[in-house]
Design an enzyme around this catalytic site. Structure first.
Site, PDB file in Angstrom:
ATOM      1  N   ARG A 108       8.731  -1.175   0.181  1.00  0.00           N
ATOM      2  CA  ARG A 108       7.310  -0.778   0.354  1.00  0.00           C
ATOM      3  C   ARG A 108       7.160  -0.297   1.786  1.00  0.00           C
ATOM      4  O   ARG A 108       7.478  -1.014   2.734  1.00  0.00           O
ATOM      5  CB  ARG A 108       6.392  -1.968   0.084  1.00  0.00           C
ATOM      6  CG  ARG A 108       4.956  -1.701   0.490  1.00  0.00           C
ATOM      7  CD  ARG A 108       4.006  -2.728  -0.074  1.00  0.00           C
ATOM      8  NE  ARG A 108       3.813  -2.526  -1.487  1.00  0.00           N
ATOM      9  CZ  ARG A 108       2.839  -3.096  -2.200  1.00  0.00           C
ATOM     10  NH1 ARG A 108       1.976  -3.904  -1.612  1.00  0.00           N
ATOM     11  NH2 ARG A 108       2.726  -2.879  -3.494  1.00  0.00           N
ATOM     12  N   HIS A 135       2.792   5.286  -5.897  1.00  0.00           N
ATOM     13  CA  HIS A 135       3.082   3.911  -6.325  1.00  0.00           C
ATOM     14  C   HIS A 135       3.622   3.975  -7.763  1.00  0.00           C
ATOM     15  O   HIS A 135       2.950   3.558  -8.706  1.00  0.00           O
ATOM     16  CB  HIS A 135       1.788   3.097  -6.231  1.00  0.00           C
ATOM     17  CG  HIS A 135       1.975   1.618  -6.238  1.00  0.00           C
ATOM     18  ND1 HIS A 135       3.214   1.007  -6.288  1.00  0.00           N
ATOM     19  CD2 HIS A 135       1.059   0.604  -6.191  1.00  0.00           C
ATOM     20  CE1 HIS A 135       3.044  -0.311  -6.280  1.00  0.00           C
ATOM     21  NE2 HIS A 135       1.767  -0.578  -6.217  1.00  0.00           N
ATOM     22  N   GLN A 138       3.724   0.866 -10.210  1.00  0.00           N
ATOM     23  CA  GLN A 138       2.399   0.429 -10.673  1.00  0.00           C
ATOM     24  C   GLN A 138       1.937   1.283 -11.850  1.00  0.00           C
ATOM     25  O   GLN A 138       1.481   0.749 -12.865  1.00  0.00           O
ATOM     26  CB  GLN A 138       1.386   0.539  -9.525  1.00  0.00           C
ATOM     27  CG  GLN A 138      -0.028   0.203  -9.953  1.00  0.00           C
ATOM     28  CD  GLN A 138      -0.223  -1.268 -10.277  1.00  0.00           C
ATOM     29  OE1 GLN A 138       0.071  -2.112  -9.446  1.00  0.00           O
ATOM     30  NE2 GLN A 138      -0.718  -1.586 -11.466  1.00  0.00           N
ATOM     31  N   ASP A 233      -9.462   2.008  -7.674  1.00  0.00           N
ATOM     32  CA  ASP A 233      -8.626   1.320  -6.688  1.00  0.00           C
ATOM     33  C   ASP A 233      -9.456   1.158  -5.419  1.00  0.00           C
ATOM     34  O   ASP A 233     -10.529   1.766  -5.287  1.00  0.00           O
ATOM     35  CB  ASP A 233      -7.345   2.162  -6.429  1.00  0.00           C
ATOM     36  CG  ASP A 233      -6.361   1.465  -5.490  1.00  0.00           C
ATOM     37  OD1 ASP A 233      -6.428   0.224  -5.346  1.00  0.00           O
ATOM     38  OD2 ASP A 233      -5.523   2.170  -4.889  1.00  0.00           O
ATOM     39  N   CYS A 272      -5.277  -1.642 -10.160  1.00  0.00           N
ATOM     40  CA  CYS A 272      -3.942  -2.135  -9.805  1.00  0.00           C
ATOM     41  C   CYS A 272      -4.003  -3.458  -9.054  1.00  0.00           C
ATOM     42  O   CYS A 272      -3.018  -4.183  -9.014  1.00  0.00           O
ATOM     43  CB  CYS A 272      -3.186  -1.078  -9.003  1.00  0.00           C
ATOM     44  SG  CYS A 272      -3.937  -0.697  -7.407  1.00  0.00           S
ATOM     45  N   ARG A 300       3.575  -5.611 -14.599  1.00  0.00           N
ATOM     46  CA  ARG A 300       4.410  -5.254 -13.451  1.00  0.00           C
ATOM     47  C   ARG A 300       5.790  -5.887 -13.600  1.00  0.00           C
ATOM     48  O   ARG A 300       6.814  -5.260 -13.377  1.00  0.00           O
ATOM     49  CB  ARG A 300       3.772  -5.724 -12.125  1.00  0.00           C
ATOM     50  CG  ARG A 300       2.407  -5.165 -11.788  1.00  0.00           C
ATOM     51  CD  ARG A 300       2.436  -3.680 -11.545  1.00  0.00           C
ATOM     52  NE  ARG A 300       3.457  -3.252 -10.602  1.00  0.00           N
ATOM     53  CZ  ARG A 300       3.357  -3.277  -9.272  1.00  0.00           C
ATOM     54  NH1 ARG A 300       2.243  -3.691  -8.700  1.00  0.00           N
ATOM     55  NH2 ARG A 300       4.342  -2.847  -8.499  1.00  0.00           N
TER      56      ARG A 300
HETATM   57  N1   CP Z   1      -0.829  -3.632  -7.169  1.00  0.00           N
HETATM   58  C1   CP Z   1      -0.001  -3.971  -6.186  1.00  0.00           C
HETATM   59  O1   CP Z   1       0.934  -3.241  -5.823  1.00  0.00           O
HETATM   60  O2   CP Z   1      -0.278  -5.193  -5.651  1.00  0.00           O
HETATM   61  P1   CP Z   1       0.399  -5.832  -4.379  1.00  0.00           P
HETATM   62  O3   CP Z   1      -0.069  -5.059  -3.175  1.00  0.00           O
HETATM   63  O4   CP Z   1      -0.078  -7.255  -4.358  1.00  0.00           O
HETATM   64  O5   CP Z   1       1.883  -5.730  -4.511  1.00  0.00           O
HETATM   65  N1  NVA Z   2      -4.042   2.131  -2.701  1.00  0.00           N
HETATM   66  C1  NVA Z   2      -3.706   0.759  -2.415  1.00  0.00           C
HETATM   67  C2  NVA Z   2      -2.848   0.198  -3.496  1.00  0.00           C
HETATM   68  C3  NVA Z   2      -2.522  -1.260  -3.321  1.00  0.00           C
HETATM   69  C4  NVA Z   2      -1.628  -1.789  -4.390  1.00  0.00           C
HETATM   70  C5  NVA Z   2      -3.016   0.662  -1.071  1.00  0.00           C
HETATM   71  O1  NVA Z   2      -2.136   1.486  -0.790  1.00  0.00           O
HETATM   72  O2  NVA Z   2      -3.343  -0.251  -0.314  1.00  0.00           O
END
Ligand code: CP
Ligand code: NVA
Length: 314
Positions: A108, A135, A138, A233, A272, A300
């Site tokens: 990430r 993502h 997701q 989101d 998400c 997930r």
């Molecule tokens: N939806 C998602 O990616 O959640 P986290 O940020 O908790 O991993």
């Molecule tokens: N758009 C959000 C998604 C989190 C899972 C972010 O990047 O923070």
């Protein structure tokens, strides 16, 4: 599932063919069923997977960790603030070293370029666990949730309301690959990265015809009108500045009972997570009968297993 090349990555959904994407969903459904029967497959026995997180995570980190472990493998976690990445070691050097220890990297991170640099220098598969651009894992879980609750064939109309962010970009990529109708409504100045998506999509002539099924607008009511799946989101993604000015501008895009009335009566709601209750979505919608967010979060785990099987299993 068979792989077609010796090392593959999942940096964007476009790293899969539409057929591979559907196979991953079907394997994820298999893993879900299998887990309910308390059965596990040891496809990652003897494999180690590094979980590298440069941003916070609850779902992605835990689901990948559990997925690796339930597949009989071993996971090693790195947080950027407690690894040399956080002190400026390059993605390239990190990739070369990790490739000598482990058989896969889940990461990430921020920029897509860093992710690409890491994948380029790795001799092992790299999986995007969220970047500023997209993502993919997701949206795979979201597609599985739609298959379970709405349309097995994934041809129903999906809507995304709110900030044009990594989730929005990924939904557009999924719609280009699978051809389902997608309605995106974002405030002016907060659109998805369409030009960037077009650059990635340019390599896939077969996807171009599907742009006609994607509607991009600034009208939240039109964005949810008659759709079967409503998505939203956070208005403030990780790494972005929180501002009251943006919050005010986004108010008409809040997913609440009144906006939900414009969607089909039996539309389902996805998010998400994490949700900012009372901001992009209200409690009654998130906890209401149309919400499928907990199944989505559970999915997930099953999808991570299918992705790991596809990329890391040899
Ligand atoms: N939806 C998602 O990616 O959640 P986290 O940020 O908790 O991993
Ligand atoms: N758009 C959000 C998604 C989190 C899972 C972010 O990047 O923070």
């Amino acid at each position: 599932m068979k792989k077609t090349a010796s090392k593959r990555d999942l940096l964007t959904l476009f790293d899969l063919t539409p057929n591979e994407l559907l196979k991953i969903l079907s394997r994820a459904a298999y893993y879900k069923k299998q887990r309910k029967q308390k059965k596990l497959s040891a496809y990652l026995k003897g494999k180690n997977v590094a979980l590298v997180f440069e941003k916070p995570s609850t779902r992605t980190k835990v689901s990948f960790d559990v997925a690796v472990n339930e597949l009989g493998g071993h996971s090693v976690s790195l947080q950027s603030d407690s690894s040399q990445l956080g002190r400026g070691e390059t993605y390239e050097d990190t990739a070369k070293v990790l490739s000598r220890y482990v058989q896969g990297i889940v990461i990430r991170t921020f920029g897509q370029e860093g992710l690409e640099e890491l994948a380029q220098a790795s001799s092992i598969p790299v999986i995007n666990a969220l970047s500023d651009f997209c993502h993919p894992c997701q949206v795979l879980a979201d597609l599985l949730t739609i298959q379970e609750h709405k349309d097995k064939k994934l041809q129903t109309t999906v809507s995304y309301i709110g900030d044009g962010n990594n989730m929005t970009n990924t939904w557009i990529m999924a719609a280009l690959m699978l051809g389902f109708p997608l309605k995106v409504a974002t405030p002016q100045g907060y659109e998805a990265q369409v030009d960037e998506i077009k650059k990635y999509a340019a390599k896939f002539p077969a996807y171009q015809k599907n742009w006609k099924n994607i509607t991009l607008s600034h009208d939240p009511e039109d964005g949810v009108k008659d759709v079967s799946v409503v998505n939203t989101d956070t208005w403030f993604s990780m790494g972005q500045e929180v501002s009251d000015e943006k919050r005010k501008l986004f108010e008409p895009f809040q997913l609440n009972a009144s906006l939900m009335k414009k969607a089909k009566k039996d539309a389902i709601v996805l998010h998400c997570l994490p949700a900012h209750r009372g901001e992009e979505v209200t409690d009654d919608v998130l906890d209401g009968p149309q919400s499928r967010i907990w199944d989505e979060a559970e999915n997930r785990l099953h999808v991570q297993k299918a992705v790991l099987e596809f990329l890391v299993r040899k």
